[in-house]
Design a protein around this motif. Structure first.
Motif, PDB file in Angstrom:
ATOM      1  N   ASP A   1       0.749  -1.114   0.031  1.00  0.00           N
ATOM      2  CA  ASP A   1       0.093  -0.073  -0.168  1.00  0.00           C
ATOM      3  C   ASP A   1       0.955   1.102   0.096  1.00  0.00           C
ATOM      4  O   ASP A   1       1.254   2.099   1.120  1.00  0.00           O
ATOM      5  CB  ASP A   1      -0.868   0.040   1.233  1.00  0.00           C
ATOM      6  CG  ASP A   1      -2.166   1.071   1.205  1.00  0.00           C
ATOM      7  OD1 ASP A   1      -2.050   1.791   0.288  1.00  0.00           O
ATOM      8  OD2 ASP A   1      -2.854   1.104   2.024  1.00  0.00           O
ATOM      9  N   TRP A   2       1.486   1.538  -0.990  1.00  0.00           N
ATOM     10  CA  TRP A   2       2.525   2.353  -1.250  1.00  0.00           C
ATOM     11  C   TRP A   2       2.128   3.965  -0.937  1.00  0.00           C
ATOM     12  O   TRP A   2       2.618   4.754  -0.512  1.00  0.00           O
ATOM     13  CB  TRP A   2       3.494   2.421  -2.558  1.00  0.00           C
ATOM     14  CG  TRP A   2       4.025   0.954  -2.502  1.00  0.00           C
ATOM     15  CD1 TRP A   2       3.576   0.065  -3.506  1.00  0.00           C
ATOM     16  CD2 TRP A   2       5.128   0.536  -1.960  1.00  0.00           C
ATOM     17  NE1 TRP A   2       4.603  -1.137  -3.212  1.00  0.00           N
ATOM     18  CE2 TRP A   2       5.592  -0.703  -2.424  1.00  0.00           C
ATOM     19  CE3 TRP A   2       5.944   1.334  -0.838  1.00  0.00           C
ATOM     20  CZ2 TRP A   2       6.558  -1.417  -1.618  1.00  0.00           C
ATOM     21  CZ3 TRP A   2       7.025   0.528  -0.328  1.00  0.00           C
ATOM     22  CH2 TRP A   2       7.236  -0.871  -0.603  1.00  0.00           C
ATOM     23  N   ALA A   3       0.822   4.240  -1.521  1.00  0.00           N
ATOM     24  CA  ALA A   3       0.360   5.603  -1.304  1.00  0.00           C
ATOM     25  C   ALA A   3       0.256   6.039   0.374  1.00  0.00           C
ATOM     26  O   ALA A   3       0.643   7.026   0.492  1.00  0.00           O
ATOM     27  CB  ALA A   3      -1.066   5.695  -1.874  1.00  0.00           C
ATOM     28  N   ALA A   4      -0.294   5.108   0.907  1.00  0.00           N
ATOM     29  CA  ALA A   4      -0.635   5.358   2.411  1.00  0.00           C
ATOM     30  C   ALA A   4       0.851   5.245   2.933  1.00  0.00           C
ATOM     31  O   ALA A   4       0.935   6.063   4.198  1.00  0.00           O
ATOM     32  CB  ALA A   4      -1.457   4.218   3.014  1.00  0.00           C
ATOM     33  N   ALA A   5       1.809   4.267   2.632  1.00  0.00           N
ATOM     34  CA  ALA A   5       2.897   4.037   3.260  1.00  0.00           C
ATOM     35  C   ALA A   5       3.753   5.486   3.034  1.00  0.00           C
ATOM     36  O   ALA A   5       4.286   6.027   3.999  1.00  0.00           O
ATOM     37  CB  ALA A   5       3.768   2.877   2.726  1.00  0.00           C
TER      38      ALA A   5
END
Length: 295
Positions: free
Chosen positions: A230-234
């Motif tokens: 979940d790269w956006a949230a990370a």
């Protein structure tokens, strides 16, 4: 005694708390370790660089391990093993095993550094001293010994209990090189806080973290988001966290992280000489970072 089969997840490099008289504060150590484990950390790594291991004598080290093993029960305690001599490192490794630790993080020797032949002989002796699973700690900036991917692969081929590498060179390409050179049974752990996301993206499965001593829930969340892809949230959480995470990568990282702990109400800024507590100007800089984070 069971041992961890993997070194995956977040492992705090736990700080060593001191009383006003300079002795180890075992009461807070116990409380602090349990607090971090309650946030979902995978185990505890005492006696490392952040733990001021090189200022502790042998008996202080074993007393710290006794406290943590008793406090954490089934959760793995994985001490940093470093010494001026190979004999001293072997002695500490065997004492850690006998006290119930479930893994070891093996460092090159303090002060003396040399070529691959000598450094391999040192770490091989320590790895072979017990049956415990081992993380090899590579930090060429701090210890002036650089374990390259082919050398780590050589060690892994000779020692079945070498099960992890803490990579702290600061070069994310090292993670991909290690992943290509090592069997999947050897986990790769990021060793610098401000490389956590980059390390996971390159193939790391663990993180030996520093600011986790003040922000355990946020550290675990960041790692879990990255592992889940979940790269956006990370990235959003990482962007917020990075100004603080960068405190882990400078010369006074021990003083800085302990001061952050004190400011957020989870520790004391006390350190052992030759370290001194931060100056007023340095404290103000950290407080500015904390105010920005809290905003």
């Amino acid at each position: 005694m069971t041992t961890p089969t993997t070194f995956q997840g977040v492992f705090p490099a736990i700080t060593t708390p001191f009383n006003a008289d300079g002795s180890v504060d075992h009461g807070f150590l116990r409380e602090h370790a349990r607090w971090m484990m309650d946030s979902g950390n995978a185990g505890m790594i005492p006696l490392g660089s952040l733990g001021e291991g090189n200022t502790l004598d042998f008996h202080e080290k074993t007393a710290i391990l006794e406290t943590l093993v008793d406090a954490l029960g089934d959760a793995p305690v994985i001490p940093g093993i470093a010494s001026l001599s190979t004999h001293g490192a072997v002695q500490l490794a065997q004492a850690a095993r006998d006290l119930g630790c479930r893994g070891l993080m093996v460092l090159p020797p303090y002060v003396y550094t040399s070529d691959w032949r000598e450094m391999k002989a040192h770490v091989s002796a320590v790895i072979a001293a017990t049956e415990l699973p081992v993380i090899l700690y590579n930090n060429p900036v701090a210890y002036r010994t650089d374990f390259l991917a082919p050398q780590v692969a050589e060690l892994a081929a000779e020692h079945a209990n070498l099960r992890g590498v803490k990579e702290s060179s600061g070069d994310s390409r090292r993670v991909t090189a290690l992943r290509a050179a090592l069997p999947e049974s050897v986990d790769i752990l990021v060793g610098l806080d401000d490389m956590a996301l980059e390390g996971v993206a390159a193939g790391a499965t663990g993180w030996v973290a520093g600011l986790v001593n003040a922000y355990p829930a946020e550290s675990v969340k960041l790692f879990e988001l990255a592992r889940a892809g979940d790269w956006a949230a990370a990235r959003e959480l990482y962007t917020w966290f990075l100004p603080l995470l960068r405190l882990d990568t400078v010369n006074k990282f021990v003083q800085l992280i302990k001061f952050v702990q004190e400011e957020v109400g989870h520790g004391s800024a006390r350190v052992r000489a030759p370290r001194l507590e931060l100056t007023a100007e340095e404290q103000a800089m950290v407080r500015d970072l904390l105010r920005a984070a809290q905003a």
